[in-house]
Design a protein around this motif. Sequence first.
Motif, PDB file in Angstrom:
ATOM      1  N   LEU A 133       0.825  -1.203   0.000  1.00  0.00           N
ATOM      2  CA  LEU A 133       0.000   0.000   0.000  1.00  0.00           C
ATOM      3  C   LEU A 133       0.865   1.261   0.000  1.00  0.00           C
ATOM      4  O   LEU A 133       0.603   2.208  -0.747  1.00  0.00           O
ATOM      5  N   ALA A 134       1.913   1.277   0.822  1.00  0.00           N
ATOM      6  CA  ALA A 134       2.795   2.445   0.877  1.00  0.00           C
ATOM      7  C   ALA A 134       3.449   2.703  -0.472  1.00  0.00           C
ATOM      8  O   ALA A 134       3.568   3.857  -0.909  1.00  0.00           O
ATOM      9  N   ASP A 135       3.860   1.641  -1.133  1.00  0.00           N
ATOM     10  CA  ASP A 135       4.504   1.798  -2.447  1.00  0.00           C
ATOM     11  C   ASP A 135       3.496   2.209  -3.518  1.00  0.00           C
ATOM     12  O   ASP A 135       3.768   3.100  -4.328  1.00  0.00           O
ATOM     13  N   ALA A 136       2.337   1.560  -3.532  1.00  0.00           N
ATOM     14  CA  ALA A 136       1.347   1.832  -4.576  1.00  0.00           C
ATOM     15  C   ALA A 136       0.795   3.251  -4.471  1.00  0.00           C
ATOM     16  O   ALA A 136       0.568   3.911  -5.488  1.00  0.00           O
ATOM     17  N   LEU A 137       0.590   3.713  -3.247  1.00  0.00           N
ATOM     18  CA  LEU A 137       0.025   5.056  -3.045  1.00  0.00           C
ATOM     19  C   LEU A 137       1.104   6.131  -2.958  1.00  0.00           C
ATOM     20  O   LEU A 137       0.778   7.322  -2.923  1.00  0.00           O
ATOM     21  N   GLU A 138       2.364   5.702  -2.889  1.00  0.00           N
ATOM     22  CA  GLU A 138       3.503   6.623  -2.785  1.00  0.00           C
ATOM     23  C   GLU A 138       3.336   7.575  -1.607  1.00  0.00           C
ATOM     24  O   GLU A 138       3.594   8.774  -1.706  1.00  0.00           O
ATOM     25  N   VAL A 139       2.915   7.040  -0.466  1.00  0.00           N
ATOM     26  CA  VAL A 139       2.688   7.894   0.700  1.00  0.00           C
ATOM     27  C   VAL A 139       4.016   8.338   1.300  1.00  0.00           C
ATOM     28  O   VAL A 139       5.003   7.590   1.285  1.00  0.00           O
ATOM     29  N   ASP A 140       4.034   9.558   1.800  1.00  0.00           N
ATOM     30  CA  ASP A 140       5.217  10.038   2.512  1.00  0.00           C
ATOM     31  C   ASP A 140       5.018   9.996   4.019  1.00  0.00           C
ATOM     32  O   ASP A 140       5.964  10.158   4.782  1.00  0.00           O
ATOM     33  N   THR A 141       3.756   9.770   4.453  1.00  0.00           N
ATOM     34  CA  THR A 141       3.451   9.772   5.884  1.00  0.00           C
ATOM     35  C   THR A 141       2.419   8.694   6.193  1.00  0.00           C
ATOM     36  O   THR A 141       1.409   8.574   5.498  1.00  0.00           O
ATOM     37  N   ILE A 142       2.690   7.906   7.232  1.00  0.00           N
ATOM     38  CA  ILE A 142       1.698   6.975   7.783  1.00  0.00           C
ATOM     39  C   ILE A 142       1.389   7.429   9.203  1.00  0.00           C
ATOM     40  O   ILE A 142       2.295   7.659  10.002  1.00  0.00           O
ATOM     41  N   VAL A 143       0.093   7.559   9.501  1.00  0.00           N
ATOM     42  CA  VAL A 143      -0.354   7.862  10.860  1.00  0.00           C
ATOM     43  C   VAL A 143      -1.189   6.682  11.349  1.00  0.00           C
ATOM     44  O   VAL A 143      -2.259   6.406  10.801  1.00  0.00           O
ATOM     45  N   LEU A 144      -0.679   5.965  12.339  1.00  0.00           N
ATOM     46  CA  LEU A 144      -1.496   4.953  13.002  1.00  0.00           C
ATOM     47  C   LEU A 144      -2.358   5.649  14.048  1.00  0.00           C
ATOM     48  O   LEU A 144      -1.874   6.495  14.807  1.00  0.00           O
ATOM     49  N   VAL A 145      -3.640   5.290  14.088  1.00  0.00           N
ATOM     50  CA  VAL A 145      -4.570   5.910  15.022  1.00  0.00           C
ATOM     51  C   VAL A 145      -5.133   4.826  15.938  1.00  0.00           C
ATOM     52  O   VAL A 145      -5.656   3.815  15.473  1.00  0.00           O
ATOM     53  N   ASP A 146      -5.013   5.074  17.238  1.00  0.00           N
ATOM     54  CA  ASP A 146      -5.460   4.128  18.253  1.00  0.00           C
ATOM     55  C   ASP A 146      -6.684   4.688  18.957  1.00  0.00           C
ATOM     56  O   ASP A 146      -6.632   5.777  19.532  1.00  0.00           O
ATOM     57  N   GLY A 147      -7.788   3.963  18.905  1.00  0.00           N
ATOM     58  CA  GLY A 147      -8.954   4.310  19.700  1.00  0.00           C
ATOM     59  C   GLY A 147      -8.752   3.779  21.106  1.00  0.00           C
ATOM     60  O   GLY A 147      -9.026   2.629  21.410  1.00  0.00           O
ATOM     61  N   GLY A 148      -8.245   4.634  21.974  1.00  0.00           N
ATOM     62  CA  GLY A 148      -7.769   4.235  23.296  1.00  0.00           C
ATOM     63  C   GLY A 148      -6.306   4.616  23.430  1.00  0.00           C
ATOM     64  O   GLY A 148      -5.734   5.281  22.552  1.00  0.00           O
TER      65      GLY A 148
ATOM     66  N   GLU B  23       8.676   8.567   4.681  1.00  0.00           N
ATOM     67  CA  GLU B  23       9.454   9.582   5.381  1.00  0.00           C
ATOM     68  C   GLU B  23       9.043   9.758   6.839  1.00  0.00           C
ATOM     69  O   GLU B  23       9.887   9.888   7.726  1.00  0.00           O
ATOM     70  N   GLN B  24       7.737   9.800   7.092  1.00  0.00           N
ATOM     71  CA  GLN B  24       7.248  10.082   8.435  1.00  0.00           C
ATOM     72  C   GLN B  24       6.313   8.970   8.896  1.00  0.00           C
ATOM     73  O   GLN B  24       5.424   8.538   8.158  1.00  0.00           O
ATOM     74  N   LYS B  25       6.503   8.549  10.160  1.00  0.00           N
ATOM     75  CA  LYS B  25       5.637   7.551  10.772  1.00  0.00           C
ATOM     76  C   LYS B  25       5.209   8.095  12.125  1.00  0.00           C
ATOM     77  O   LYS B  25       6.044   8.318  13.009  1.00  0.00           O
ATOM     78  N   LEU B  26       3.904   8.295  12.280  1.00  0.00           N
ATOM     79  CA  LEU B  26       3.363   8.965  13.447  1.00  0.00           C
ATOM     80  C   LEU B  26       2.300   8.092  14.107  1.00  0.00           C
ATOM     81  O   LEU B  26       1.747   7.178  13.486  1.00  0.00           O
ATOM     82  N   LEU B  27       2.010   8.399  15.363  1.00  0.00           N
ATOM     83  CA  LEU B  27       0.992   7.672  16.127  1.00  0.00           C
ATOM     84  C   LEU B  27       0.115   8.693  16.848  1.00  0.00           C
ATOM     85  O   LEU B  27       0.628   9.630  17.469  1.00  0.00           O
ATOM     86  N   ALA B  28      -1.196   8.510  16.759  1.00  0.00           N
ATOM     87  CA  ALA B  28      -2.144   9.369  17.471  1.00  0.00           C
ATOM     88  C   ALA B  28      -3.102   8.492  18.267  1.00  0.00           C
ATOM     89  O   ALA B  28      -3.693   7.553  17.727  1.00  0.00           O
ATOM     90  N   CYS B  29      -3.232   8.796  19.564  1.00  0.00           N
ATOM     91  CA  CYS B  29      -4.175   8.099  20.437  1.00  0.00           C
ATOM     92  C   CYS B  29      -5.296   9.054  20.815  1.00  0.00           C
ATOM     93  O   CYS B  29      -5.059  10.241  21.040  1.00  0.00           O
ATOM     94  N   ILE B  30      -6.508   8.535  20.925  1.00  0.00           N
ATOM     95  CA  ILE B  30      -7.632   9.339  21.383  1.00  0.00           C
ATOM     96  C   ILE B  30      -8.520   8.455  22.258  1.00  0.00           C
ATOM     97  O   ILE B  30      -8.647   7.253  22.012  1.00  0.00           O
ATOM     98  N   GLY B  31      -9.087   9.054  23.322  1.00  0.00           N
ATOM     99  CA  GLY B  31      -9.965   8.275  24.201  1.00  0.00           C
ATOM    100  C   GLY B  31      -9.359   7.997  25.556  1.00  0.00           C
ATOM    101  O   GLY B  31      -9.520   6.893  26.091  1.00  0.00           O
ATOM    102  N   PHE B  32      -8.669   8.980  26.141  1.00  0.00           N
ATOM    103  CA  PHE B  32      -8.062   8.777  27.463  1.00  0.00           C
ATOM    104  C   PHE B  32      -9.142   8.364  28.470  1.00  0.00           C
ATOM    105  O   PHE B  32     -10.135   9.058  28.659  1.00  0.00           O
ATOM    106  N   GLY B  33      -8.935   7.227  29.084  1.00  0.00           N
ATOM    107  CA  GLY B  33      -9.863   6.710  30.082  1.00  0.00           C
ATOM    108  C   GLY B  33     -10.712   5.559  29.604  1.00  0.00           C
ATOM    109  O   GLY B  33     -11.209   4.772  30.413  1.00  0.00           O
ATOM    110  N   VAL B  34     -10.886   5.414  28.289  1.00  0.00           N
ATOM    111  CA  VAL B  34     -11.784   4.379  27.790  1.00  0.00           C
ATOM    112  C   VAL B  34     -11.210   2.986  28.019  1.00  0.00           C
ATOM    113  O   VAL B  34     -11.967   2.014  28.182  1.00  0.00           O
ATOM    114  N   ASP B  35      -9.885   2.863  28.082  1.00  0.00           N
ATOM    115  CA  ASP B  35      -9.283   1.539  28.248  1.00  0.00           C
ATOM    116  C   ASP B  35      -9.351   1.017  29.670  1.00  0.00           C
ATOM    117  O   ASP B  35      -8.941  -0.120  29.938  1.00  0.00           O
TER     118      ASP B  35
END
Length: 316
Positions: A116-131, A163-175
């Motif tokens: 997917l990264a190669d096919a879309l030629e993405v420069d940034t991946i953001v993993l998003v965690d619910g929790g 180029e960039q690999k980021l992580l975003a969490c949302i939902g403090f307390g739900v876990d």
Amino acid sequence: MFTPPFIEKLQFAKKILLAGMGGGFDVFCALPLYHALKAQGKQVHLANLSFTALRATRAREIEEGLFVVSHRTPVTVGYFPEAHLSQFLHEQGHDSTIYAFEKRGYRQLHAGYQHLADALEVDTIVLVDGGTDSLMRGDEDGLGTPEEDALSLVVVRDVEHVEQKLLACIGFGVDTFHGVCHAHFLESVAALTRRGHHLGTFNLLPDTPEVQFYQQALDFTHASMPDRISIVNSSVLGGIQGDFGDRHYTERTRGSELMINPLMGLYWTFDLMGVAERNLYLDDLLHTESMGDVWRAIERFRNRLAEIRPWKDLPF
């Protein structure tokens, strides 16, 4: 002060992949970011580690374990949040494509992400965690539901040509519902801050177009799957809207005590490589072929530990 480093990094990004890292409805937690980035004219793609039995659907497989879901994908199974979200996106005039990863082991998921990264030629991946359990390093009293988060983390760590690999969490307390000690989460944030890997924290407000888009997408999907209400996303949006205390949005949480609170609407953001570096067991997942293998690898790691760090109550 007025521009968190996470936002600054996204300003320089051109082609972005937003991916729900923990499976299920996690991709919905990326929707406020999706809406804001699309409004800036960036190329933004959505992906999710899916809990759906994708081979029982008519989604198209483009790489081993990687499927394309669109508004044209018929809903032939009872649980398919990606398909309903895709239909919502189409009705809103957006590209309806959502990439869905099958729940497999490291090799298959890595191959899918790399394709997917190669096919879309993405420069940034953001993993998003619910929790927030993706920040557990492995030796805490409770890890929440670590299998999907940890596997996504190690796979994206190893994806090349991004180029960039980021992580975003949302939902403090739900876990708390899954046994996570939030004192340990805050301890992780502090450790990542000391190492320069914490990229800022910012909140979502109820009257913004990003949150309204998020709410509409969730309402649309809940109406299509009324027996599978998302605990995490309902809690997050409840916190954003001003709910507080032991509020329940689905019968699935009855009998437990929830703590809906304004902190649930905060995005906590990090450099993904820094989070991965701090995790104690990621390399144990490199030879897994299934989620069962992932679970057993984590259990073996836990059994080798001389000590599990005990629960800590927050003193406020």
